[in-house]
Write a protein that holds these residues in place. Sequence first.
Motif: not given
Length: 396
Positions: A196-211
């Motif tokens: 996740l740390e390799t993702l753009a910040s907005r995308k990383r936050k969205a996936l953490r929220k989704e999980r």
Amino acid sequence: MTDELSIRVERSFTAISPENWSRLSGASKTCATIAYNPFVSHAFLSSLEESGSADAETGWLGHHLLLETGHGELIGALPGYLKNHSQGEYVFDHGWADAFERAGGRYYPKLQCSIPFTPATGPRLLVAEGLQRLPIQSAIAESLKEVVRRLGISSAHITFVPDDEIGVFEMDGYLHRTDQQFHFINDGYANHEDFLETLASRKRKALRKERRAALENGISIDWLTGRDLTERIWDQFFKFYMDTGGRKWGRPYLTRKFYSLIGERMADDILLIMAKCDGRYIAGAINFIGGDTLYGRHWGCIEDHPFLHFEVCYHQAIDFALSKGLKRVEAGAQGEHKLARGYLPVTTHSAHYVAHAGLRRAIGDYLARERADVEQMSELLSEHSPFRKGERQQED
């Protein structure tokens, strides 16, 4: 092909010795040259046939090409099926069939050289370990055309061909088709957070929220493999498969017996990712574990929960692959929604021999345009990758 070699067509996979088959590239964990692919294993292919999932009654009549020496030693093979329809293939040729038959031709039966109901790239031109691959692969490709001519049928189609085999078919005059899937590539990540740390910040936050959202309402996830795969577990998973498959396809392809057989024969190659709520399983996805790849196949559920499909099929698959040091996750056909979850566009290949010259020219012209469209779409999708700029490039 030398005079000492001959091609034999075997209609029943169960007539092929498991010991002889296991010596072929990719079909066994003992093969050194190509990573193990569970879908070309004797256990998987024989289970499809014996369970009644892929047999003459379902329109998958075995026509497996076996290349043998004069002493009957199996040195090469190509799994194949004589078919009178185009269901369960994932590389669609219905338009070709309709056009040919409107023009007065007969498209079916055709030879389909693939793994039934399995849109996963893997070895097709199988060669015995320790032998030179290219001459034997070329002999099989040439012999397949002769089988088409001998049977008097329209065509042969070899789908989900690996990169190192498609050139063999092209050199022998086969038409080349491309398509696109989405695969997760392990760049040596320690765990999911590292990825996740390799993702753009907005995308990383969205996936953490989704999980987090997927596991609300007290949902938990179990990984089941090996001895965990009891008949009771298969009963529950089959219920998911029938419910979702019935709505998606109208008639699910695989029988309940198929799951019992693979549970007996290759349980250590199977991962069920199961979601539990209130003490009972409500959803699950089946995956197959290869030498370096986790292959996601199908999922099912009996309750709908937001984001649970993404968690079970994509995020958990990444978690498992990283925990086992696997190089990639192939999550099946189609699905641009996978891109946002770290699965990158990858080009897939198929080869097609068409006996009728006019139909061959027409399809060849179409495929040239289609290949350009697939390449353009892959470039476009890669620009919308969730990775930070410069972190990842398109896989092809």
